[in-house]
Design an enzyme around this catalytic site. Structure first.
Site, short mmCIF file in Angstrom:
data_model
loop_
_atom_site.label_atom_id
_atom_site.label_comp_id
_atom_site.label_asym_id
_atom_site.label_seq_id
_atom_site.Cartn_x
_atom_site.Cartn_y
_atom_site.Cartn_z
N GLY A 69 0.91 -1.18 0.05
CA GLY A 69 0.04 0.10 0.13
C GLY A 69 0.84 1.22 0.06
O GLY A 69 0.45 2.27 -0.61
N CYS A 320 2.31 1.08 11.51
CA CYS A 320 3.37 1.69 10.90
C CYS A 320 4.10 2.94 11.68
O CYS A 320 4.91 3.45 11.61
CB CYS A 320 2.93 2.54 9.66
SG CYS A 320 2.43 1.24 8.70
#
Length: 372
Positions: A69, A320
């Site tokens: 992504g 993340c």
């Protein structure tokens, strides 16, 4: 052990592992080679591309394989912005985006002088179509929003935004990482020009994703070969591509069943903890896969540590930013940077691989911990 951090990554499907193992064992040729081994590998990639395209109801050529992504988001935003500066240098996105969008737009701003408008949630925590519409300018070239937020599960008004952009030059980029493989997505019906997805969010392997691009002109981020029709040079990750394709096939066959099942898991969990003192960080329509809760006066780090010691995995937000000490930028944009709510929230994320026993174990442990 109980795993309820599926928004970060999902366990791989057994059939995905089998499909990848078969490719790694028997189809190891370089797809760019002209001999039989290369042609065999190239055929497998073409078949996987067509499979994904059919599920999205788009032309196969519009599917570009990426490493995930983040690369898909960066390619769409940076690649399109740099290639289309003559049309304008204004980009619209939201303050609740994934960092792969926020950091990409900041890069464009600092390095190339693009002007970025960040749309904040309204008093109800929502990103509305009107705020996007009011921010549009003649020189806007990209509007970028996520399909569903990775920390709260909140759904954005994708179709409505796509509708207002029909008569505008700006292309519409949608980060669908938290939605792909969970509900049907048909970019052409929704007015989406770029769409990003990542396999490990729907029981595929890590390190592989795709970018749907409606034949828009954009600069490559990578240079060096003619793979992906020259749009993404690099020897293709054949096993990953096959694994992603298999995962999407499986998911697409059970969209409604899986969605309903996860809704029931969420409802069962909330019922089980109904006597606890908590609030939901939930804003408008949401994906049931993500549940963000706040426990007043309870430190999120201590709570997660105690759950981890008990063999239960949840999180406080985006994987993340794991290890970062900053509070959630998503909740900060809604509650304000000094809100105590930023230190007492946790994210629980479900998949169809979870069971009622999983949610009961989490509920019972929370009751035990918070009752201490």
């Amino acid at each position: 052990m109980v795993y309820l951090d599926n928004a970060a990554t999902t366990p791989m499907s057994p059939s995905v592992i089998d499909a990848m193992l078969e490719v790694m064992t028997n189809h190891y040729g370089n797809p760019s080679s002209i001999h039989n081994y290369g042609r065999d590998a190239s055929k497998i990639i073409r078949q996987s591309r067509q499979t994904i395209a059919d599920i999205l109801e788009v032309p196969a050529h519009d599917i570009i394989f990426t490493s995930g992504g983040t690369e898909a988001n960066n390619t769409a935003l940076i690649g399109y912005a740099l290639a289309n500066q003559d049309k304008g240098r204004h980009i619209i996105t939201t303050s609740i985006e994934h960092h792969s969008v926020l950091h990409a737009t900041e890069y464009l701003k600092k390095r190339f002088g693009f002007e970025i408008t960040y749309i904040n949630p309204d008093e109800n925590g929502l990103i509305t179509t009107n705020t996007i519409k009011n921010a549009l300018r003649d020189d806007t070239i990209i509007v970028s929003t996520m399909f569903a937020n990775n920390e709260t599960g909140s759904l954005l008004p994708i179709k409505e935004i796509g509708e207002i952009l029909k008569d505008h030059q700006a292309v519409y980029h949608v980060d669908a990482v938290q939605v792909a493989g969970k509900v049907p997505i048909h970019p052409k019906e929704l007015g989406i020009d770029f769409l990003s997805a990542s396999a490990h969010k729907f029981h595929g392997p890590k390190g592989i994703g795709f970018l749907y691009s409606d034949s828009n002109k954009f600069d490559n981020l990578l240079h060096g070969g003619e793979q992906e029709d020259g749009r993404r040079p690099s020897t293709e990750n054949i096993a990953g591509i096959v694994g992603m394709s298999q995962a999407l096939i499986e998911s697409s066959k059970e969209y409604d069943k899986n969605f309903s099942y996860i809704e029931s898991l969420k409802e069962d969990f909330l019922e089980a903890i109904s006597d606890l003192n908590f609030y939901k960080n939930e804003f408008g329509p949401t994906m049931p896969h993500v549940l963000n809760l706040g426990f007043p006066n309870q430190n999120q780090d201590m709570l997660l540590m105690k759950l981890d010691l008990a063999g239960i995995a949840i999180s406080t937000g985006s994987a993340c930013t794991a290890g970062a000490i900053e509070p959630s930028h998503v909740l900060s944009s809604i509650y304000g940077e000094n809100s105590p709510k930023l230190k007492e929230n946790v994210r629980i994320s479900f998949s169809e691989y979870n069971t009622k026993d999983d949610v009961d174990k989490l509920a019972n442990k929370l009751i035990e911990i918070l009752g201490e």
